[in-house]
Design an enzyme around this catalytic site. Structure first.
Site, PDB file in Angstrom:
ATOM      1  N   CYS A 188      30.797  41.177  44.281  1.00 34.95           N
ATOM      2  CA  CYS A 188      30.709  40.389  45.519  1.00 34.95           C
ATOM      3  C   CYS A 188      29.430  40.672  46.323  1.00 34.95           C
ATOM      4  O   CYS A 188      28.781  39.743  46.822  1.00 34.95           O
ATOM      5  CB  CYS A 188      31.935  40.659  46.387  1.00 34.95           C
ATOM      6  SG  CYS A 188      32.531  42.352  46.290  1.00 34.95           S
ATOM      7  N   HIS A 200      31.995  40.293  53.750  1.00 37.10           N
ATOM      8  CA  HIS A 200      31.084  41.421  53.560  1.00 37.10           C
ATOM      9  C   HIS A 200      29.779  41.111  54.298  1.00 37.10           C
ATOM     10  O   HIS A 200      29.262  39.987  54.238  1.00 37.10           O
ATOM     11  CB  HIS A 200      30.740  41.592  52.081  1.00 37.10           C
ATOM     12  CG  HIS A 200      31.841  42.175  51.236  1.00 37.10           C
ATOM     13  ND1 HIS A 200      33.098  42.512  51.714  1.00 37.10           N
ATOM     14  CD2 HIS A 200      31.844  42.492  49.915  1.00 37.10           C
ATOM     15  CE1 HIS A 200      33.821  43.003  50.717  1.00 37.10           C
ATOM     16  NE2 HIS A 200      33.097  42.993  49.614  1.00 37.10           N
TER      17      HIS A 200
HETATM   18  P1  NAP Z   1      44.534  42.881  43.806  1.00 40.10           P
HETATM   19  O1  NAP Z   1      44.747  42.136  45.052  1.00 40.10           O
HETATM   20  O2  NAP Z   1      44.957  44.313  43.745  1.00 40.10           O
HETATM   21  O3  NAP Z   1      45.218  42.085  42.611  1.00 40.10           O
HETATM   22  C1  NAP Z   1      45.246  42.583  41.292  1.00 40.10           C
HETATM   23  C2  NAP Z   1      45.813  41.513  40.375  1.00 40.10           C
HETATM   24  O4  NAP Z   1      45.752  41.981  39.040  1.00 40.10           O
HETATM   25  C3  NAP Z   1      47.273  41.203  40.663  1.00 40.10           C
HETATM   26  O5  NAP Z   1      47.540  39.867  40.331  1.00 40.10           O
HETATM   27  C4  NAP Z   1      47.973  42.140  39.700  1.00 40.10           C
HETATM   28  O6  NAP Z   1      49.275  41.705  39.369  1.00 40.10           O
HETATM   29  C5  NAP Z   1      47.070  41.994  38.499  1.00 40.10           C
HETATM   30  N1  NAP Z   1      47.224  43.116  37.575  1.00 40.10           N
HETATM   31  C6  NAP Z   1      47.031  44.419  37.832  1.00 40.10           C
HETATM   32  N2  NAP Z   1      47.291  45.153  36.737  1.00 40.10           N
HETATM   33  C7  NAP Z   1      47.682  44.284  35.779  1.00 40.10           C
HETATM   34  C8  NAP Z   1      48.106  44.426  34.428  1.00 40.10           C
HETATM   35  N3  NAP Z   1      48.186  45.611  33.834  1.00 40.10           N
HETATM   36  N4  NAP Z   1      48.428  43.303  33.736  1.00 40.10           N
HETATM   37  C9  NAP Z   1      48.360  42.087  34.317  1.00 40.10           C
HETATM   38  N5  NAP Z   1      47.965  41.899  35.601  1.00 40.10           N
HETATM   39  C10 NAP Z   1      47.635  42.987  36.313  1.00 40.10           C
HETATM   40  O7  NAP Z   1      42.994  42.911  43.398  1.00 40.10           O
HETATM   41  P2  NAP Z   1      41.887  41.778  43.643  1.00 40.10           P
HETATM   42  O8  NAP Z   1      41.147  42.067  44.872  1.00 40.10           O
HETATM   43  O9  NAP Z   1      42.483  40.446  43.461  1.00 40.10           O
HETATM   44  O10 NAP Z   1      40.883  42.080  42.469  1.00 40.10           O
HETATM   45  C11 NAP Z   1      41.242  41.995  41.128  1.00 40.10           C
HETATM   46  C12 NAP Z   1      40.050  42.341  40.264  1.00 40.10           C
HETATM   47  O11 NAP Z   1      39.056  41.354  40.414  1.00 40.10           O
HETATM   48  C13 NAP Z   1      39.365  43.648  40.642  1.00 40.10           C
HETATM   49  O12 NAP Z   1      39.998  44.739  40.076  1.00 40.10           O
HETATM   50  C14 NAP Z   1      37.989  43.418  40.156  1.00 40.10           C
HETATM   51  O13 NAP Z   1      37.854  43.771  38.795  1.00 40.10           O
HETATM   52  C15 NAP Z   1      37.800  41.955  40.345  1.00 40.10           C
HETATM   53  N6  NAP Z   1      37.095  41.661  41.593  1.00 40.10           N
HETATM   54  C16 NAP Z   1      35.857  41.212  41.502  1.00 40.10           C
HETATM   55  C17 NAP Z   1      35.175  40.912  42.636  1.00 40.10           C
HETATM   56  C18 NAP Z   1      33.789  40.434  42.536  1.00 40.10           C
HETATM   57  O14 NAP Z   1      33.001  40.982  43.173  1.00 40.10           O
HETATM   58  N7  NAP Z   1      33.448  39.425  41.818  1.00 40.10           N
HETATM   59  C19 NAP Z   1      35.696  41.092  43.881  1.00 40.10           C
HETATM   60  C20 NAP Z   1      36.960  41.569  43.976  1.00 40.10           C
HETATM   61  C21 NAP Z   1      37.642  41.855  42.804  1.00 40.10           C
HETATM   62  P3  NAP Z   1      50.580  42.261  40.125  1.00 40.10           P
HETATM   63  O15 NAP Z   1      50.823  41.360  41.299  1.00 40.10           O
HETATM   64  O16 NAP Z   1      51.639  42.075  39.077  1.00 40.10           O
HETATM   65  O17 NAP Z   1      50.343  43.658  40.507  1.00 40.10           O
HETATM   66  C1  3JM Z   2      35.592  45.062  42.787  1.00 44.32           C
HETATM   67  O1  3JM Z   2      38.118  49.738  37.600  1.00 44.32           O
HETATM   68  C2  3JM Z   2      38.508  48.782  38.246  1.00 44.32           C
HETATM   69  O2  3JM Z   2      39.410  48.068  37.853  1.00 44.32           O
HETATM   70  C3  3JM Z   2      37.759  48.502  39.538  1.00 44.32           C
HETATM   71  C4  3JM Z   2      38.103  47.195  40.052  1.00 44.32           C
HETATM   72  C5  3JM Z   2      37.133  46.530  40.995  1.00 44.32           C
HETATM   73  C6  3JM Z   2      35.883  46.028  40.584  1.00 44.32           C
HETATM   74  C7  3JM Z   2      35.406  46.223  39.179  1.00 44.32           C
HETATM   75  O3  3JM Z   2      34.746  47.236  38.895  1.00 44.32           O
HETATM   76  O4  3JM Z   2      35.698  45.368  38.362  1.00 44.32           O
HETATM   77  C8  3JM Z   2      37.558  46.327  42.300  1.00 44.32           C
HETATM   78  C9  3JM Z   2      36.783  45.607  43.182  1.00 44.32           C
HETATM   79  C10 3JM Z   2      35.131  45.266  41.473  1.00 44.32           C
HETATM   80  C11 3JM Z   2      33.854  44.638  41.084  1.00 44.32           C
HETATM   81  O5  3JM Z   2      33.651  43.476  41.451  1.00 44.32           O
HETATM   82  O6  3JM Z   2      32.998  45.257  40.467  1.00 44.32           O
END
Ligand code: NAP
Ligand code: 3JM
Length: 332
Positions: free
Chosen positions: A129, A242
Site C-alpha cells: 500500500c 496512509h
Molecule cells: P484481515 O482483515 O486480517 O483479513 C484476512 C483474510 O484472510 C480474512 O478473510 C481471513 O479469513 C483470510 N485468511 C486468513 N488465513 C486464512 C487461511 N489459512 N485460509 C483462508 N483464508 C485465510 O487482513 P487484510 O487487511 O484484509 O489483509 C489480507 C492480506 O492482504 C494481508 O495479509 C496482505 O498479505 C495483503 N494486503 C496487502 C496490502 C497491500 O498493500 N497491497 C494491504 C493490506 C493487506 P477469516 O475471516 O476466515 O479469518
Molecule cells: C500488508 O506475512 C504476512 O502474511 C504479512 C501480511 C501483510 C502484508 C504482506 O507481507 O503480504 C500484511 C499487511 C502486507 C503487504 O502488503 O506487504
C-alpha cells in the site's frame, strides 16, 4: 470471453470486503463470484449486487473453473496455493508480498507500469500500500525530470494490518478513555494514543521488512535500480488512510508551479495544496476520494532540486483492493 469466474481469497478481511465492493462499483464483468476464507468464517455471507453470497472454506479444489483469483489472505496462504492455482488457466492477482520480487512476476500499478503486465506467467503481484501511493505521486516527476533520491517516512493507519487491528485501536481507545488498562494482541505495544516505528518484522540491516518493501518495490516498478531510496515506516492511531512525508531530489530542475500544473492534468492524482486556506491531504479525506492526494509541495531550502511533499491515499482501496481490480481490468 466476455464474463469471468472470479474468486476472492480472504473475502472476509479488510481488503477482501473492499474488493467485493469495488468489483460491484466498477461493474467488473463477472459470471460467478466465489468468496473464500478460512474455516473460521465459512458460512458467513457477504452482499454482492444485493445478493447474499456464502463464504466457503479455501481448499485445493476451490479454483476449478476460476478465470481470475484475487488473493488477499496473507503471504503464507499465497505461498501455499498460488503456485498450484497459476499452473491451471487461472490468472492470479496477489496482494501479499510473497511473489512481488520474483523476476517472473510483474508488479503492477496501472498508472505507472501497465506495460509490464505482458510479461506475466499466470501471477501478477499487487504492491504494498505505501509503495502504490508513492509511485503514483512520483511517476509524473520521474517522467518529466528524473529522480535521483527519495527519502520517505510513512504514517500508516491500522486498517493496513487488517480487521483485528481495527478492533484493537477501537478497544484500546475506549479502555484508555474509561481509565482502564489497554489490552493488546495485534501490535507489540499500545497503538491508541501512540506511534510505533515498527511495521512487519525487523531485518538484519536494522530496517523493517515494510521499509525494505518500499525500497525494493519502488525500484522494480520504476524499472530503475539506481534511484537511492531510504524509508522509515510508522504505524499511527488512525483507522483509514496512509500518509507519507516524501523528500525527493530530481535530476533536472522543476519549479513547484510547473509540477502543480502537471499534477492537475494527471489522472489518478488529486492536488490538494492551498496552504492559505489550510488545505492539504488528510487521512480522513481518503474515505471520500480514490485518487492519490498530493499537497504541501515546496522546494527544499538548501537543495535546488529538492522537493518536499505530503501524500495520502486510501490504503484499502488504491493501496490494495482498487489497484488489484484495476489490474484485473487490464487483463480483460
Ligand atoms: P484481515 O482483515 O486480517 O483479513 C484476512 C483474510 O484472510 C480474512 O478473510 C481471513 O479469513 C483470510 N485468511 C486468513 N488465513 C486464512 C487461511 N489459512 N485460509 C483462508 N483464508 C485465510 O487482513 P487484510 O487487511 O484484509 O489483509 C489480507 C492480506 O492482504 C494481508 O495479509 C496482505 O498479505 C495483503 N494486503 C496487502 C496490502 C497491500 O498493500 N497491497 C494491504 C493490506 C493487506 P477469516 O475471516 O476466515 O479469518
Ligand atoms: C500488508 O506475512 C504476512 O502474511 C504479512 C501480511 C501483510 C502484508 C504482506 O507481507 O503480504 C500484511 C499487511 C502486507 C503487504 O502488503 O506487504
Amino acid at each position: 470471453m466476455s464474463e469471468f469466474n472470479v474468486a476472492v481469497v480472504g473475502a472476509t478481511g479488510a481488503v477482501g470486503r473492499e474488493m467485493v465492493k469495488i468489483l460491484e462499483e466498477r461493474g467488473f464483468p463477472i459470471k460467478d463470484l466465489v468468496l473464500l476464507a478460512s474455516k473460521r468464517s465459512a458460512g458467513e455471507t457477504i452482499f454482492y449486487k444485493k445478493k447474499e453470497l456464502t463464504v466457503h472454506e479455501l481448499n485445493d479444489k476451490s479454483f476449478e473453473d476460476i478465470d481470475i483469483a484475487l488473493f488477499s489472505a496473507g503471504s503464507a496462504v499465497s505461498r501455499k496455493y498460488i503456485p498450484i492455482v497459476a499452473k491451471n488457466n487461472t490468472i492470479v492477482i496477489d496482494n501479499s508480498s510473497a511473489f512481488r520480487m520474483n523476476s517472473h512476476v510483474p508488479l503492477i500499478v496501472p498508472e505507472v507500469n501497465s506495460h509490464d503486465i505482458k510479461k506475466h506467467n499466470g501471477i501478477i503481484a499487487n504492491p504494498n500500500c505505501s509503495t502504490i501511493q508513492m509511485v503514483v505521486a512520483l511517476k509524473p516527476i520521474l517522467d518529466e525530470v528524473g529522480i535521483n533520491r527519495i527519502i520517505v517516512s510513512t504514517y500508516q493507519s491500522v486498517s493496513g494490518t487488517g480487521k483485528d487491528a481495527i478492533n484493537e485501536l477501537t478497544e484500546q481507545s475506549s479502555q484508555i478513555l474509561n481509565n482502564k488498562k489497554p489490552t493488546r494482541k495485534v501490535y507489540p505495544h499500545q497503538i491508541a494514543f501512540n506511534i510505533l516505528p515498527h511495521i512487519d518484522v525487523f531485518e538484519d540491516n536494522g530496517f523493517t521488512k515494510e521499509e525494505m518493501k518500499l525500497i525494493h518495490e519502488t525500484k522494480k516498478i520504476f524499472g530503475n535500480n539506481k534511484i537511492k531510496i531510504t524509508a522509515t515506516a510508522a504505524r499511527v492511531p488512525v483507522f483509514y488512510g496512509h500518509s507519507e512525508s516524501v523528500y525527493i531530489e530530481t535530476q533536472k530542475y522543476i519549479s513547484i508551479n510547473k509540477l502543480k500544473n502537471i499534477y492537475l492534468k494527471t489522472k489518478g492524482i488529486k492536488l490538494v495544496d492551498d496552504i492559505d486556506n489550510s488545505k492539504y491531504p488528510l487521512a480522513i479525506m481518503s474515505e471520500t476520494y480514490d485518487e492519490v492526494m498530493v499537497g504541501r509541495l515546496r522546494k527544499d531550502l538548501t537543495e535546488p532540486n529538492g522537493i518536499n511533499m505530503w501524500i495520502v491515499a486510501n490504503n484499502l482501496r488504491k493501496g490494495a483492493a482498487l489497484n488489484a481490480v484495476q489490474i484485473a481490468e487490464l487483463l480483460v
